[in-house]
Design a protein around this motif. Structure first.
Motif, PDB file in Angstrom:
ATOM      1  N   ARG A   3       0.843  -1.198   0.000  1.00  0.00           N
ATOM      2  CA  ARG A   3       0.000   0.000   0.000  1.00  0.00           C
ATOM      3  C   ARG A   3       0.879   1.248   0.000  1.00  0.00           C
ATOM      4  O   ARG A   3       1.179   1.811   1.053  1.00  0.00           O
ATOM      5  CB  ARG A   3      -0.908   0.008   1.217  1.00  0.00           C
ATOM      6  N   THR A   4       1.273   1.709  -1.173  1.00  0.00           N
ATOM      7  CA  THR A   4       2.049   2.934  -1.293  1.00  0.00           C
ATOM      8  C   THR A   4       1.336   3.886  -2.236  1.00  0.00           C
ATOM      9  O   THR A   4       0.491   3.486  -3.051  1.00  0.00           O
ATOM     10  CB  THR A   4       3.460   2.655  -1.846  1.00  0.00           C
ATOM     11  N   TYR A   5       1.698   5.163  -2.129  1.00  0.00           N
ATOM     12  CA  TYR A   5       1.120   6.179  -3.011  1.00  0.00           C
ATOM     13  C   TYR A   5       1.430   5.856  -4.471  1.00  0.00           C
ATOM     14  O   TYR A   5       0.554   5.927  -5.341  1.00  0.00           O
ATOM     15  CB  TYR A   5       1.685   7.546  -2.619  1.00  0.00           C
ATOM     16  N   ILE A 124      -6.022  16.441  -0.376  1.00  0.00           N
ATOM     17  CA  ILE A 124      -5.795  15.494   0.711  1.00  0.00           C
ATOM     18  C   ILE A 124      -4.350  15.004   0.661  1.00  0.00           C
ATOM     19  O   ILE A 124      -3.778  14.859  -0.404  1.00  0.00           O
ATOM     20  CB  ILE A 124      -6.793  14.313   0.664  1.00  0.00           C
ATOM     21  N   PRO A 125      -3.740  14.750   1.818  1.00  0.00           N
ATOM     22  CA  PRO A 125      -2.328  14.324   1.841  1.00  0.00           C
ATOM     23  C   PRO A 125      -2.142  12.967   1.165  1.00  0.00           C
ATOM     24  O   PRO A 125      -3.089  12.183   1.008  1.00  0.00           O
ATOM     25  CB  PRO A 125      -2.014  14.227   3.348  1.00  0.00           C
ATOM     26  N   GLU A 126      -0.900  12.684   0.791  1.00  0.00           N
ATOM     27  CA  GLU A 126      -0.592  11.413   0.139  1.00  0.00           C
ATOM     28  C   GLU A 126      -1.010  10.222   0.997  1.00  0.00           C
ATOM     29  O   GLU A 126      -1.529   9.231   0.481  1.00  0.00           O
ATOM     30  CB  GLU A 126       0.908  11.330  -0.164  1.00  0.00           C
ATOM     31  N   GLU A 127      -0.776  10.322   2.314  1.00  0.00           N
ATOM     32  CA  GLU A 127      -1.110   9.191   3.188  1.00  0.00           C
ATOM     33  C   GLU A 127      -2.606   8.909   3.177  1.00  0.00           C
ATOM     34  O   GLU A 127      -3.043   7.753   3.149  1.00  0.00           O
ATOM     35  CB  GLU A 127      -0.662   9.464   4.627  1.00  0.00           C
ATOM     36  N   LEU A 128      -3.421  10.000   3.218  1.00  0.00           N
ATOM     37  CA  LEU A 128      -4.865   9.827   3.232  1.00  0.00           C
ATOM     38  C   LEU A 128      -5.345   9.297   1.891  1.00  0.00           C
ATOM     39  O   LEU A 128      -6.217   8.409   1.834  1.00  0.00           O
ATOM     40  CB  LEU A 128      -5.530  11.171   3.549  1.00  0.00           C
ATOM     41  N   PHE A 129      -4.810   9.841   0.798  1.00  0.00           N
ATOM     42  CA  PHE A 129      -5.181   9.353  -0.532  1.00  0.00           C
ATOM     43  C   PHE A 129      -4.883   7.863  -0.634  1.00  0.00           C
ATOM     44  O   PHE A 129      -5.713   7.079  -1.110  1.00  0.00           O
ATOM     45  CB  PHE A 129      -4.404  10.125  -1.600  1.00  0.00           C
ATOM     46  N   GLN A 131      -4.477   5.591   1.790  1.00  0.00           N
ATOM     47  CA  GLN A 131      -5.318   4.793   2.678  1.00  0.00           C
ATOM     48  C   GLN A 131      -6.701   4.572   2.085  1.00  0.00           C
ATOM     49  O   GLN A 131      -7.173   3.425   1.998  1.00  0.00           O
ATOM     50  CB  GLN A 131      -5.469   5.499   4.022  1.00  0.00           C
ATOM     51  N   TYR A 132      -7.343   5.656   1.659  1.00  0.00           N
ATOM     52  CA  TYR A 132      -8.708   5.526   1.162  1.00  0.00           C
ATOM     53  C   TYR A 132      -8.747   4.886  -0.221  1.00  0.00           C
ATOM     54  O   TYR A 132      -9.707   4.192  -0.562  1.00  0.00           O
ATOM     55  CB  TYR A 132      -9.399   6.892   1.156  1.00  0.00           C
ATOM     56  N   PHE A 133      -7.712   5.119  -1.029  1.00  0.00           N
ATOM     57  CA  PHE A 133      -7.660   4.465  -2.329  1.00  0.00           C
ATOM     58  C   PHE A 133      -7.710   2.947  -2.160  1.00  0.00           C
ATOM     59  O   PHE A 133      -8.506   2.262  -2.823  1.00  0.00           O
ATOM     60  CB  PHE A 133      -6.390   4.853  -3.089  1.00  0.00           C
ATOM     61  N   PHE A 134      -6.866   2.407  -1.306  1.00  0.00           N
ATOM     62  CA  PHE A 134      -6.816   0.948  -1.163  1.00  0.00           C
ATOM     63  C   PHE A 134      -8.059   0.404  -0.467  1.00  0.00           C
ATOM     64  O   PHE A 134      -8.462  -0.732  -0.732  1.00  0.00           O
ATOM     65  CB  PHE A 134      -5.536   0.523  -0.449  1.00  0.00           C
ATOM     66  N   GLU A 135      -8.685   1.197   0.403  1.00  0.00           N
ATOM     67  CA  GLU A 135      -9.953   0.751   0.976  1.00  0.00           C
ATOM     68  C   GLU A 135     -10.992   0.553  -0.122  1.00  0.00           C
ATOM     69  O   GLU A 135     -11.707  -0.454  -0.145  1.00  0.00           O
ATOM     70  CB  GLU A 135     -10.453   1.769   2.006  1.00  0.00           C
TER      71      GLU A 135
END
Length: 478
Positions: A3-5, A124-129, A131-135
């Protein structure tokens, strides 16, 4: 997959279509009195599947409606109207605390994909993008051994990601810009918006929404919903008739926002009529939103002043100042927009500084030569003729590097290099101008900087393409 950007961006790219559908699929259902029935949709309507995918993510209609959505469609000015609306609501929030968090979903992005999904004025920050992308990605994958269901395409996935992000982040107001149309747009899964609005209509995306501007009005007005406030800027009489009929069909009543409302004086933001029109529409959106969601709350004169002063929209009527140099950037890429950009530029430059134009436009569906003629004539008409003209490409860096989240869609086939054609044309139009070409956006900016150095400063207009403006912003403002 880790799970990376970077991996999220790679997976997202797999959802792009290789090309737009060419063959007609099915005609939109319509009343012959609303608009001519000659239009046909090409491909599967983008709305198909959105409701089911949201349910798979665990989001009901009620969850979506709790976002308190403003839904905006139109041909020109959608992004600016969304940004003005956000700015007014943010100014009101700073004074009153409501709405506490404001989501904004727009397209396209210029510098990175996260620009499309913003909360409280920031991508939105890279971490949030990530996280929600993979969800979203993982929940939409079929269980092991199950048959592969139809998966969302690129823009559908981004809209789903925006809904998911705003719900998870508990925004109290969400502003959604449609992608292209309205009736069959992926964002039209919104069943109970608070306010819907239509910006200026014109001839664009004809293959999908045309062939007439009445067809386009029919599609755009598809965002109207029962009981939701329906607003529009003034349109041609025939288009208003189509929109009125659609509003009646949808269970609401259309209101046209007059173009002569009172706004603060601000030449940077409101120096051309089209931006005043977008601003006035956004102001009525904000007022209507608060009347529906927070009775007793009003947008005050102080909110309006702060909203206009703090307005920003990357790559649209944007000015960067660097010492004696000014950079005027706008991603205009059709004749109407270029005319507006020329007027804006002329009203904000001075005769004491040398003027430079950096231009690039390559598109299979638009006539670049016509656009070059248009910007040349418009700048001359508004007494802002550039002494120097630089034509360039969409290639960004001289070393050939590309940022990992550059996300504007690449052409289906490589564009011919029109720089020589454009240069010859400009020499015919204005033999006194110094015309040159550069192979990269970085090279064009360096050439402009050298011109400014020799002349004690300059005023540079960068326009013709979102690709060009996005690349220029990445170099000028890393």
């Amino acid at each position: 997959m880790k799970r990376t950007y970077e991996n999220a961006l790679k997976l997202l790219q797999t959802r792009r279509r290789t090309a737009r559908p060419k063959g007609a699929a099915a005609p939109p259902p319509r009343d012959a009195a609303s608009t001519p029935a000659t239009n046909t949709l090409k491909g599967v309507p983008s709305l198909v599947g959105m409701k089911e995918w949201l349910q798979t993510l665990g989001h009901s209609d009620r969850d979506i409606n709790r976002l308190n959505i403003v839904h905006i469609a139109g041909t020109k000015g959608k992004g600016s109207t969304c940004a003005f609306t956000r700015s007014f609501l943010h100014a009101h929030s700073r004074r009153t605390g409501f709405p506490s968090r404001i989501g904004l979903y727009t397209s396209p992005d210029l510098r990175c994909i996260r620009e499309r999904i913003q909360i409280d004025n920031q991508p939105i920050p890279e971490e949030l993008f990530t996280q929600y992308f993979f969800e979203v990605w993982e929940r939409l994958q079929p269980p092991d051994g199950a048959s592969q269901p139809r998966q969302p395409r690129y823009l559908q996935f981004l809209a789903l990601l925006a809904f998911h992000t705003f719900i998870r982040e508990n925004v109290e107001a969400a502003i959604f810009e449609t992608h292209h149309g309205g009736e069959f747009d992926a964002t039209n899964v919104i069943s109970r918006p608070v306010v819907t609005a239509i910006t200026s209509l014109g001839m664009d995306h004809l293959d999908q929404l045309g062939p007439t501007v009445q067809d386009i009005a029919w599609h755009k007005s598809g965002i109207f919903k029962p009981g939701a406030l329906a607003l529009s800027v003034p349109q041609e009489a025939g288009l208003v008739e189509v929109m009125d009929k659609r509003a009646e069909e949808k269970g609401t009543k259309l209101r046209i926002v007059p173009p002569n409302g009172s706004l603060p004086k601000n030449n940077r933001v409101l120096s051309i009529p089209v931006q005043r029109l977008n601003c006035l529409l956004a102001l009525e959106i904000g007022r209507g939103f608060l009347q529906q969601i927070a009775p007793g709350h009003e947008i005050t004169a102080e909110d309006i002043a702060h909203g206009v002063d703090n307005f920003s929209w990357a790559g649209r009527f944007e000015v960067l100042v660097d010492g004696d140099s000014q950079w005027f950037l706008d991603g205009a890429h059709n004749t109407l927009s270029l005319e507006q950009v020329a007027e804006w530029y002329a009203k904000n430059v001075t005769a004491q500084r040398c003027r430079v134009l950096i231009f690039s436009h390559f598109n299979e569906d638009r006539d670049g030569v016509a656009l070059v003629k248009n910007i040349a004539q418009a700048l001359t008409k508004h007494n802002a003729r550039p002494e120097y003209v630089i034509f360039t490409t969409y290639d960004e860096r001289e070393d050939g590097s590309t940022r990992i989240d550059k996300n504007l869609k690449e052409p289906e086939t490589p564009f011919p290099d029109y720089r020589t054609i454009y240069s010859s044309l400009w020499n015919e139009i204005d033999p006194q101008a110094a015309v040159s070409s550069e192979s990269t956006i970085e090279g064009a900016i360096k050439a402009a900087l050298e011109i400014g150095h020799r002349n004690g400063g300059m005023q540079v207009l960068v326009t013709g393409s979102l690709h060009l403006v996005g690349g220029a912003l990445n170099i000028l403002r890393p």
